[in-house]
Motif scaffolding. Structure first.
Motif, short mmCIF file in Angstrom:
data_model
loop_
_atom_site.label_atom_id
_atom_site.label_comp_id
_atom_site.label_asym_id
_atom_site.label_seq_id
_atom_site.Cartn_x
_atom_site.Cartn_y
_atom_site.Cartn_z
N LEU A 80 7.08 -7.70 -5.63
CA LEU A 80 5.81 -6.74 -5.81
C LEU A 80 4.77 -7.64 -4.91
O LEU A 80 4.46 -8.64 -5.39
CB LEU A 80 5.53 -6.82 -7.28
CG LEU A 80 4.37 -5.92 -7.76
CD1 LEU A 80 4.78 -4.43 -7.52
CD2 LEU A 80 4.08 -6.10 -9.36
N SER A 81 4.10 -7.10 -4.17
CA SER A 81 3.11 -7.62 -3.40
C SER A 81 1.85 -6.94 -2.95
O SER A 81 2.41 -5.53 -2.34
CB SER A 81 3.62 -8.54 -2.20
OG SER A 81 2.63 -9.11 -1.64
N ALA A 82 0.79 -6.99 -3.03
CA ALA A 82 -0.43 -5.99 -2.49
C ALA A 82 -1.59 -7.11 -2.40
O ALA A 82 -1.84 -8.08 -3.01
CB ALA A 82 -0.33 -4.73 -3.48
N GLU A 83 -2.78 -6.48 -2.19
CA GLU A 83 -3.91 -7.01 -2.08
C GLU A 83 -4.31 -7.05 -3.69
O GLU A 83 -4.09 -6.39 -4.38
CB GLU A 83 -5.41 -6.15 -1.61
CG GLU A 83 -5.09 -5.93 -0.01
CD GLU A 83 -4.97 -7.31 0.58
OE1 GLU A 83 -6.35 -7.86 0.31
OE2 GLU A 83 -4.58 -7.83 1.58
N SER A 84 -5.10 -8.14 -3.88
CA SER A 84 -5.27 -8.47 -5.45
C SER A 84 -6.28 -7.27 -6.11
O SER A 84 -5.80 -7.23 -7.27
CB SER A 84 -6.12 -9.59 -5.65
OG SER A 84 -7.56 -9.61 -4.79
N ASN A 85 -6.78 -6.51 -5.54
CA ASN A 85 -7.61 -5.26 -6.01
C ASN A 85 -6.58 -3.85 -6.18
O ASN A 85 -7.34 -3.06 -6.55
CB ASN A 85 -8.78 -5.02 -5.38
CG ASN A 85 -10.08 -5.78 -6.03
OD1 ASN A 85 -10.65 -5.41 -7.05
ND2 ASN A 85 -10.58 -6.67 -5.66
N ALA A 86 -5.53 -3.90 -5.37
CA ALA A 86 -4.74 -2.97 -5.23
C ALA A 86 -4.29 -2.41 -6.66
O ALA A 86 -3.83 -3.15 -7.78
CB ALA A 86 -3.55 -3.19 -4.45
N HIS A 87 -4.40 -1.01 -6.83
CA HIS A 87 -3.88 -0.53 -8.20
C HIS A 87 -3.44 1.02 -7.92
O HIS A 87 -3.46 1.58 -6.73
CB HIS A 87 -4.90 -0.34 -8.98
CG HIS A 87 -6.37 0.07 -8.82
ND1 HIS A 87 -7.21 -0.34 -7.98
CD2 HIS A 87 -6.97 1.30 -8.85
CE1 HIS A 87 -8.23 0.53 -7.62
NE2 HIS A 87 -8.07 1.58 -8.21
N ASN A 88 -2.66 1.36 -8.84
CA ASN A 88 -2.08 2.78 -8.59
C ASN A 88 -3.15 3.87 -9.34
O ASN A 88 -3.68 3.40 -10.40
CB ASN A 88 -0.67 2.85 -9.39
CG ASN A 88 0.24 2.17 -8.89
OD1 ASN A 88 0.21 2.11 -7.57
ND2 ASN A 88 1.42 1.54 -9.33
N THR A 89 -3.12 4.93 -8.78
CA THR A 89 -4.13 6.16 -9.41
C THR A 89 -3.16 7.34 -9.55
O THR A 89 -2.03 7.23 -9.10
CB THR A 89 -5.26 6.28 -8.38
OG1 THR A 89 -4.89 6.88 -7.32
CG2 THR A 89 -5.96 5.01 -7.97
N PHE A 90 -3.83 8.30 -10.21
CA PHE A 90 -3.16 9.44 -10.43
C PHE A 90 -2.83 10.24 -9.15
O PHE A 90 -2.12 11.06 -8.80
CB PHE A 90 -3.74 10.44 -11.55
CG PHE A 90 -3.88 9.81 -12.72
CD1 PHE A 90 -2.77 9.64 -13.65
CD2 PHE A 90 -5.06 9.13 -13.36
CE1 PHE A 90 -2.73 9.25 -14.72
CE2 PHE A 90 -4.93 8.59 -14.43
CZ PHE A 90 -3.89 8.36 -15.49
N ASP A 91 -3.77 9.91 -8.04
CA ASP A 91 -3.60 10.60 -6.57
C ASP A 91 -2.76 9.60 -5.89
O ASP A 91 -2.00 10.29 -5.01
CB ASP A 91 -4.99 10.64 -5.94
CG ASP A 91 -5.90 11.60 -6.53
OD1 ASP A 91 -5.37 12.70 -7.22
OD2 ASP A 91 -6.90 11.48 -6.52
N GLU A 92 -2.67 8.39 -6.13
CA GLU A 92 -1.75 7.41 -5.54
C GLU A 92 -0.95 6.63 -6.38
O GLU A 92 -1.14 5.46 -6.56
CB GLU A 92 -2.39 6.65 -4.47
CG GLU A 92 -3.12 7.39 -3.23
CD GLU A 92 -3.86 6.16 -2.46
OE1 GLU A 92 -3.46 6.31 -1.33
OE2 GLU A 92 -4.99 5.55 -2.84
N PRO A 93 -0.10 7.30 -7.03
CA PRO A 93 0.70 6.68 -8.11
C PRO A 93 1.70 5.50 -7.37
O PRO A 93 2.16 4.58 -8.63
CB PRO A 93 1.64 7.79 -8.67
CG PRO A 93 1.77 8.67 -7.69
CD PRO A 93 0.65 8.61 -6.80
N GLU A 94 2.04 5.27 -6.31
CA GLU A 94 2.92 4.43 -5.77
C GLU A 94 2.35 3.52 -4.77
O GLU A 94 2.83 2.73 -4.01
CB GLU A 94 4.27 4.93 -5.26
CG GLU A 94 4.96 5.81 -6.34
CD GLU A 94 6.26 6.25 -5.92
OE1 GLU A 94 6.78 6.05 -4.93
OE2 GLU A 94 7.08 6.84 -6.61
#
Length: 529
Positions: A483-497
């Protein structure tokens, strides 16, 4: 050629060799300060040096009547258009089954010490309403009560963990709740349970006697609580073959005197464990705790530094337990932990709804590694909270549901459940300017003779190449996920993955063990067999 251009050229090469290249390229575009070469760190593992058993319950969770955790979260009612069984969302049940949720704590939290269980049984239309005075002042209809909670635990396959009302309840009330749930005798409580549709008793192992009695649960002194605890627990009986595992209210954070006093007054005859509560609050100020998203790099590192304070807390409370209970038959239960930020703008401040980023994933990784390392004394830990509240595993919006980065960490770590902790150490390296180890790790071997390594790299700018010297364990195959991404990256209901687990194949088997390179802000699970 400047550093940024070099990184882009290098990552074009990595892009040809899979997911890791994509992550490197993304990091290079946004983190131009990254060093070109990954720093190398030595890790030492001894598979034959077993340090203790990792109880599955260390991977436990917490569901309070708070905000949208229960209502419009776990429970939507039988008449909902959202697919459900007995009013409980099917997709949430499946998500919890996937991470092998071992135990769930309910009904609080602060709510537990104003909850009267008889209001939440029987015909739903006849149940008493109540005001949730702690969380938002909303009126609850008690449609989710004892039967619904135990139904949910049976669907998920997890142990129920009840928090009993010591603050505003009575000895008789708590005693009768245990009888109602677990007794198969011919008694008024047994007959009442059968009348309400449950013929056979449930199994109940975990019982908390009061919650945060030093604060919202009664503002007591440790001496006062110790006396009340001994009185209440006396009447919480073991019916038939059911054996209660009783948890006494332990300290708030670094209140070492509370632990000292109650373990001088409460013996193993009275309790199986004491609890500990500690939240990671980036600013340290409850009036302005910092935001869940949009934080700076400095705020990221401060958050993880405060998370690492859990190691100090656990060690010092365990030191007190070692003095007052050298037999090690009073365990430590960290039944509330996680991040706590300002609520999302526009939401009810009493509902404690916050987003969940890759920073929270790093917090989860660090804490779980700490709990694993102290599994000789820690028997359970419960993340706050399961759905829509604080560091949630799952967020919902109507029929939509997303899995958070924190959920994915529990997915990566689930192979540690019921395994044996192995000796592991790593070269001590602190993040520059912070009292924060760059690498966090734990290692275990399960009954299938699989060795699981979970390792995280908290650096935002640098890869880390780990050379793991593995002794006392032979293996032929290696598989891994990351699991790796920018520190502020998160899932939203429009972009769940937007943030999700991917396969990780950049591992090389060497004579002494394995070597692998972790990108910045990442958590990896490696399984050797």
């Amino acid at each position: 050629m400047n550093l940024h251009k070099k990184l882009l050229i290098k990552c074009r090469y990595y892009a040809k060799i899979g997911t890791y290249g994509k992550m490197c390229r993304k990091q290079a575009l946004h983190k131009t300060s990254r060093k070109e070469k990954a720093m190398s760190i030595k890790m030492y593992v001894n598979g034959s040096d077993r340090k203790g058993h990792i109880n599955p319950e260390i991977y436990g969770h917490f569901s309070e009547h708070l905000g949208r955790c229960i209502y419009n979260g776990i429970y939507v009612g039988e008449d909902s258009n959202i697919p459900n069984t007995k009013g409980i969302r099917n997709d949430i049940v499946e998500a919890f089954k996937n991470i092998k949720m071992p135990v769930l704590r309910w009904p609080g939290g602060c709510f537990a010490d104003e909850y009267h269980w008889k209001d939440g049984i029987g015909e739903k239309s006849q149940r008493k309403k109540m005001i949730n005075t702690h969380w938002g002042g909303v009126t609850e209809d008690n449609s989710f009560g004892t039967h619904e909670f135990f139904d949910f635990c049976e669907m998920v396959g997890c142990e129920p963990y009840l928090s009993g009302n010591l603050g505003s309840g009575t000895v008789r009330e708590m005693s009768e709740w245990i009888e109602y749930i677990t007794s198969d005798n011919d008694s008024p409580m047994t007959q009442l349970r059968k009348k309400n549709g449950r013929e056979k008793p449930w199994k109940l192992k975990y019982l908390g006697v009061g919650n945060e009695s030093w604060g919202c649960g009664g503002n007591m002194s440790p001496e006062q609580y110790s006396a009340l605890y001994k009185q209440y627990q006396t009447y919480c009986r073991n019916y038939g073959t059911n054996q209660l595992y009783k948890v006494a209210c332990g300290p708030n954070g670094d209140d070492y005197n509370w632990t000292k006093v109650i373990t001088e007054n409460i013996t193993p005859w009275h309790t199986n464990a004491v609890s500990l509560h500690y939240y990671t609050v980036p600013t340290g100020k409850w009036e302005d705790k910092g935001n869940a998203t949009g934080f700076t790099d400095e705020e990221y590192y401060i958050t993880l530094e405060k998370t690492w304070y859990m190691e100090t807390l656990v060690k010092r409370h365990c030191d007190i337990l070692n003095v007052n209970n050298p037999e090690n038959n009073i365990k430590l239960v960290v039944d509330e932990w996680g991040t706590w930020y300002n609520v999302e703008e526009g939401t009810n401040p009493g509902f404690l709804f916050q987003q969940n980023t890759m920073r929270d994933a790093m917090v989860a990784s660090i804490n779980l590694n700490i709990f694993n390392s102290h599994c000789d004394r820690i028997s359970m830990a419960n993340l706050a909270q399961a759905v829509n509240v604080l560091q949630a595993l799952i967020l919902t919006e109507g029929e939509k549901m997303i899995l958070t980065p924190t959920y994915h960490v529990f997915d990566l770590y689930k192979n540690h459940q019921n395994a044996e902790l192995c000796y592991s150490s790593i070269e001590d390296e602190k993040q520059e300017g912070y009292n924060l180890p760059v690498i966090s790790q734990s290692v275990s071997v399960n009954s299938d003779n699989e060795m699981t390594l979970t390792v995280s790299n908290c650096s935002l700018t640098e890869c880390r190449t780990i050379e793991a010297d593995i002794r006392g364990f032979s293996f032929d195959s290696v598989r891994a996920r990351i699991l790796s991404a920018e520190s502020n990256a998160h899932n939203t209901f429009d972009e769940p993955e937007n943030v999700t687990i991917t396969e990780f194949d950049k591992i090389t088997k060497i004579d002494s063990g394995i070597t692998f390179t972790l990108p910045p802000c990442s958590v990896v699970e490696i399984i050797l067999s």
